[in-house]
Design a protein around this motif. Structure first.
Motif, mmCIF file in Angstrom:
data_model
loop_
_atom_site.group_PDB
_atom_site.id
_atom_site.type_symbol
_atom_site.label_atom_id
_atom_site.label_comp_id
_atom_site.label_asym_id
_atom_site.label_seq_id
_atom_site.Cartn_x
_atom_site.Cartn_y
_atom_site.Cartn_z
ATOM 1 N N LEU A 175 143.459 5.378 67.577
ATOM 2 C CA LEU A 175 141.479 6.446 67.933
ATOM 3 C C LEU A 175 142.036 7.970 67.593
ATOM 4 C CD1 LEU A 175 141.503 4.928 71.586
ATOM 5 C CD2 LEU A 175 140.614 3.706 69.466
ATOM 6 N N PHE A 176 140.816 8.203 67.283
ATOM 7 C CA PHE A 176 141.191 10.043 66.902
ATOM 8 C C PHE A 176 139.495 9.959 68.399
ATOM 9 C CE2 PHE A 176 142.891 7.442 63.552
ATOM 10 C CZ PHE A 176 143.964 7.900 62.841
ATOM 11 N N LEU B 101 141.331 10.082 76.405
ATOM 12 C CA LEU B 101 142.900 11.043 76.231
ATOM 13 C C LEU B 101 143.077 9.726 75.913
ATOM 14 C CD1 LEU B 101 143.122 13.306 79.409
ATOM 15 C CD2 LEU B 101 143.256 13.356 77.160
ATOM 16 N N LYS B 102 142.433 8.935 75.803
ATOM 17 C CA LYS B 102 143.560 7.324 75.222
ATOM 18 C C LYS B 102 143.607 7.782 74.002
ATOM 19 C CE LYS B 102 141.818 3.958 78.323
ATOM 20 N NZ LYS B 102 141.628 3.012 79.406
ATOM 21 N N SER B 103 143.048 8.779 72.994
ATOM 22 C CA SER B 103 143.476 8.697 72.056
ATOM 23 C C SER B 103 144.392 9.415 71.127
ATOM 24 C CB SER B 103 142.388 10.240 71.301
ATOM 25 O OG SER B 103 143.147 11.326 71.437
ATOM 26 N N ASP B 104 144.636 8.546 70.169
ATOM 27 C CA ASP B 104 146.074 8.911 69.957
ATOM 28 C C ASP B 104 146.129 9.779 68.878
ATOM 29 O OD1 ASP B 104 147.536 6.035 69.847
ATOM 30 O OD2 ASP B 104 145.370 5.227 68.255
ATOM 31 N N PHE C 188 142.082 19.539 66.883
ATOM 32 C CA PHE C 188 141.792 21.147 67.773
ATOM 33 C C PHE C 188 141.099 21.881 67.139
ATOM 34 C CE2 PHE C 188 141.999 25.287 69.472
ATOM 35 C CZ PHE C 188 141.599 25.616 70.874
ATOM 36 N N GLU C 189 139.772 22.390 66.610
ATOM 37 C CA GLU C 189 139.223 23.043 65.105
ATOM 38 C C GLU C 189 140.008 24.931 65.948
ATOM 39 O OE1 GLU C 189 135.754 22.457 62.343
ATOM 40 O OE2 GLU C 189 135.722 22.871 64.596
ATOM 41 N N GLU C 190 140.860 25.885 64.583
ATOM 42 C CA GLU C 190 141.030 26.806 64.957
ATOM 43 C C GLU C 190 140.223 27.798 64.520
ATOM 44 O OE1 GLU C 190 145.346 26.563 63.558
ATOM 45 O OE2 GLU C 190 145.722 26.111 65.853
ATOM 46 N N ARG C 191 139.900 27.842 62.994
ATOM 47 C CA ARG C 191 138.957 28.525 62.303
ATOM 48 C C ARG C 191 138.260 27.977 61.211
ATOM 49 N NH1 ARG C 191 142.000 33.483 59.531
ATOM 50 N NH2 ARG C 191 142.811 31.549 58.528
ATOM 51 N N GLY C 192 136.932 28.127 61.275
ATOM 52 C CA GLY C 192 136.199 27.392 60.658
ATOM 53 C C GLY C 192 135.980 26.034 60.753
ATOM 54 N N LYS C 193 136.272 25.610 59.440
ATOM 55 C CA LYS C 193 136.615 23.531 59.632
ATOM 56 C C LYS C 193 137.905 23.731 59.917
ATOM 57 C CE LYS C 193 132.230 23.081 57.423
ATOM 58 N NZ LYS C 193 131.634 21.991 56.662
ATOM 59 N N LYS C 194 139.166 24.377 59.688
ATOM 60 C CA LYS C 194 140.544 24.106 59.885
ATOM 61 C C LYS C 194 140.860 23.963 61.017
ATOM 62 C CE LYS C 194 143.592 24.895 56.609
ATOM 63 N NZ LYS C 194 144.250 26.121 55.787
ATOM 64 N N GLY C 195 141.771 23.206 61.573
ATOM 65 C CA GLY C 195 142.929 23.433 62.633
ATOM 66 C C GLY C 195 143.617 21.876 62.536
ATOM 67 N N VAL C 196 143.713 21.214 63.653
ATOM 68 C CA VAL C 196 145.423 21.007 63.635
ATOM 69 C C VAL C 196 145.227 20.020 64.458
ATOM 70 C CG1 VAL C 196 147.012 22.975 63.598
ATOM 71 C CG2 VAL C 196 146.295 22.223 65.972
ATOM 72 N N TRP C 197 146.363 18.812 64.223
ATOM 73 C CA TRP C 197 145.962 17.490 64.757
ATOM 74 C C TRP C 197 146.886 17.536 65.482
ATOM 75 C CZ3 TRP C 197 142.229 14.042 64.443
ATOM 76 C CH2 TRP C 197 141.900 13.594 63.285
ATOM 77 N N THR C 198 146.659 17.018 67.412
ATOM 78 C CA THR C 198 147.440 16.918 68.040
ATOM 79 C C THR C 198 148.329 15.347 67.772
ATOM 80 O OG1 THR C 198 146.319 17.145 69.653
ATOM 81 C CG2 THR C 198 147.832 19.207 69.434
ATOM 82 N N ASN C 199 149.318 14.817 68.816
ATOM 83 C CA ASN C 199 149.794 13.249 68.445
ATOM 84 C C ASN C 199 149.827 13.024 69.891
ATOM 85 O OD1 ASN C 199 150.690 10.707 68.615
ATOM 86 N ND2 ASN C 199 151.585 11.207 66.445
ATOM 87 N N ASN C 200 148.950 12.559 70.572
ATOM 88 C CA ASN C 200 149.259 11.911 71.363
ATOM 89 C C ASN C 200 150.232 10.922 71.812
ATOM 90 O OD1 ASN C 200 147.438 13.773 72.606
ATOM 91 N ND2 ASN C 200 145.971 12.580 72.104
#
Length: 269
Positions: free
Chosen positions: A98-99, A118-121, A125-137
């Motif tokens: 899940l994303f 919150l069950k997403s794997d 999180f979009e930081e600037r423009g269309k770039k961002g970071v993924w967090t693994n749950n």
């Protein structure tokens, strides 16, 4: 909500969470709308008004007006599911995982609870423009496979997270892949297909696996190599991989007199 009675009024409302908030309605005493500008970020909303006369009335509505998204059912040919959407995000299943990703068009309230989201794997999180970071749950891997099956064709595509929220395929394109399969089945003899802005080449692999000679064009080396790897994993060889700007390639192809029976050009933001 706080207010003062000058020529400018600022109102702040703390959001209980990112899934729901109240709509603030403001009116001059005569019922007219004041000039209103709005800004909001992850945790608060700020309204700034220039008003005349100075006194206004403020109504704190109990609930933002519900807006519903109108969805077309996605193809059953690909192992994908849109589970929920709203508050400019979407909850999706790609294969087993899940994303939670941004979706600017999802301007309505989600149907599921915060606990369901919150069950997403993975969460982007979009930081600037269309770039961002993924967090693994969870313990979900960074790379995995997704299946596409239609008629007598079954293919597997390798997916992975990228800095621009994309994962390697655009699942809505599966309907185009099915269309190509059906059309290619009608042809006898040599059929040439040109795929422009090809991304990871899923459409090229489908067309090639359906018997076409495919020219795959993209200007990004990383996604071109990604497509090559997917083709090799599926035993597909009849694809010409071209690292070039699509416009420049087309201009050269015209000068060379190249002809194609099919052209795929999917532009996805």
């Amino acid at each position: 909500v706080s207010q003062n009675y000058s020529n400018s009024v600022e109102l702040y409302q703390t959001l209980p969470d990112v899934f729901s908030w109240k709509q603030i309605k403001l009116r001059n005493p005569d019922g007219s709308l004041p000039v209103l500008t709005r800004q909001w970020n992850y945790n608060w909303v700020s309204y700034t008004l220039d008003i005349s006369p100075a006194n206004i009335t403020v109504e704190d509505a109990d609930k933002k007006k519900q807006k519903k998204g109108n969805f077309l059912p996605l193809s059953s040919a690909i192992d994908y599911e849109l589970i929920d959407s709203g508050n400019r995000r979407k909850l999706e299943r790609f294969g087993k995982f899940l994303f939670d990703r941004p979706e600017v068009e999802a301007d309505w309230e989600p149907k599921l609870s915060k606990a369901d989201w919150l069950k997403s794997d993975w969460h982007f999180f979009e930081e600037r423009g269309k770039k961002g970071v993924w967090t693994n749950n969870s313990n979900a891997p960074e790379e995995w496979m997704i299946n596409y099956s239609y008629h007598d064709l079954s293919l597997n595509f390798n997916l992975k997270s990228t800095a621009f929220k994309h994962l390697g395929v655009f699942p809505e394109q599966a309907e185009n892949w099915k269309f190509m399969q059906r059309e290619l089945s009608k042809y006898k003899g040599n059929v040439k297909v040109l795929n422009l802005f090809a991304y990871t080449g899923a459409a090229s692999i489908v067309a090639a696996a359906s018997g076409a000679e495919v020219t795959n064009v993209d200007s990004v080396k990383q996604v071109l190599n990604w497509g090559r790897q997917n083709a090799e994993a599926n035993g597909v060889e009849n694809i010409r991989w071209i690292l070039e700007d699509a416009r420049k390639f087309v201009q050269k192809a015209i000068r060379r007199g190249e002809k194609f029976q099919g052209i795929e050009a999917a532009l996805v933001s």
